[in-house]
Design an enzyme around this catalytic site. Structure first.
Site: not given
Ligand code: NAP
Length: 285
Positions: A70, A106
């Site tokens: 992305k 998004d």
């Molecule tokens: P990402 O870029 O990998 O970011 C993950 C975030 O969550 C980071 O800030 C990370 O913190 C934090 N995190 C990860 N594991 C954690 C834990 N065990 N405890 C506390 N914080 C934690 O992921 P993303 O793309 O943003 O996606 C995040 C979620 O949103 C996923 O579940 C994804 O499926 C969902 N999502 C849904 C949609 C939708 O259309 N509904 C769209 C996009 C994403 P650090 O910075 O400390 O690593």
């Protein structure tokens, strides 16, 4: 009809096997009566430039991007517009006669879900985002443009939250607050109108886990959102419901961001109901 005039679209990512986008977008083309097909392509990070060049060479209509492309795709594009330019994250490329433009649907998808599914307008509201990754970034940049009363960021690690806070300030002139202590969190929870889990905590197969946030401090009427859509209702949302709070899962955002990508490619917004049904059929399996 597989003939010369068929338009090719796709998803570039690694991995792509879990994605619902191929089912969703092929259904969207069908409902719109458009002769087009959408394929998932596993594209490794080192192959991204070649894959983007192929969009032009094969005259594809466009693609969606997912992890890990992305942000990395931006220097490979001719133009980047709107929320994608602000947040530095592209989830949709449109090919117009060989000119590739990057967009992000998004944040807008999340906003549509808020409006249509929860009747929630973030203007003048106190909003809290848990997480500072890609999804949190998209949501934060969109919410910041809706003039909330306050936007609080909460993240496990310091680095990404500080970077997001700084980008919101420098690109939008918007001051978000980064909360770190339990006392700050409890105070923000009391004032909150909207709390969003934008971390993967609670996502299948670790569905028993919950974000560390003091929901019990939230006022009745506060809307609790989870961007996770597998499971459709996370145990965090179940807990919020039991506390008498309003809840919203991540399925709507998924559907609306996909509909908006389809609209960018075809100029037409597909109908929601058949797409929702198609996604539910896949999620039910
Ligand atoms: P990402 O870029 O990998 O970011 C993950 C975030 O969550 C980071 O800030 C990370 O913190 C934090 N995190 C990860 N594991 C954690 C834990 N065990 N405890 C506390 N914080 C934690 O992921 P993303 O793309 O943003 O996606 C995040 C979620 O949103 C996923 O579940 C994804 O499926 C969902 N999502 C849904 C949609 C939708 O259309 N509904 C769209 C996009 C994403 P650090 O910075 O400390 O690593």
């Amino acid at each position: 009809m597989i003939q010369e005039t068929i338009r090719l679209y796709g998803l570039f990512g690694d991995p792509v096997g879990h994605s619902l986008s191929p089912f969703f977008q092929n259904e969207a083309f069908k409902t719109l009566g458009i002769n087009a097909v959408y394929f998932p392509f596993t594209v490794k990070a080192e192959d991204l430039a070649g894959a983007v060049a192929a969009i032009r060479h094969l005259n594809m209509g466009g693609v969606n991007l997912t992890i890990p492309h992305k942000e990395a795709v931006i220097p490979l594009l001719d133009k980047v517009e709107g929320d994608a330019a602000l947040s530095g994250s592209v989830n949709t490329i449109v090919n117009r006669g060989g000119e590739l433009t990057g967009y992000s649907t998004d944040g807008e998808g999340f906003l549509l879900s808020l409006e249509r599914e929860a009747g929630f307008d973030p203007r003048g509201k106190v909003c809290i985002i848990l997480g500072a990754g890609g999804a949190a970034r998209a949501v934060a940049f969109r919410l910041a443009q809706e003039e909330p009363a306050a936007l609080y960021l909460v993240n496990r690690g310091e680095e990404r939250a500080t970077a997001l806070q700084e980008d919101l300030r420098s690109r939008l002139g918007f001051q978000a607050e980064h909360l770190t202590s339990p006392t700050e969190l409890e105070k923000a929870a009391v004032a909150a109108d909207l709390v969003i889990n934008a971390t993967p905590v609670g996502m299948y197969p670790e569905s028993h886990r919950m974000p560390a946030f003091p929901l019990e401090y939230c006022r009745p009427g506060c809307l609790v959102c989870d961007l996770v859509y597998r499971p459709l209702e996370t145990i965090w949302l179940k807990k919020a419901g039991k506390l008498g709070l309003s809840v919203l899962g991540g399925l709507g955002m998924l559907i609306y961001q996909g509909m908006l990508s389809c609209q960018l490619w075809t100029g037409r917004m597909p109908e929601e109901a058949p797409l929702r049904a198609a996604v539910m059929r896949i999620l039910d399996r």
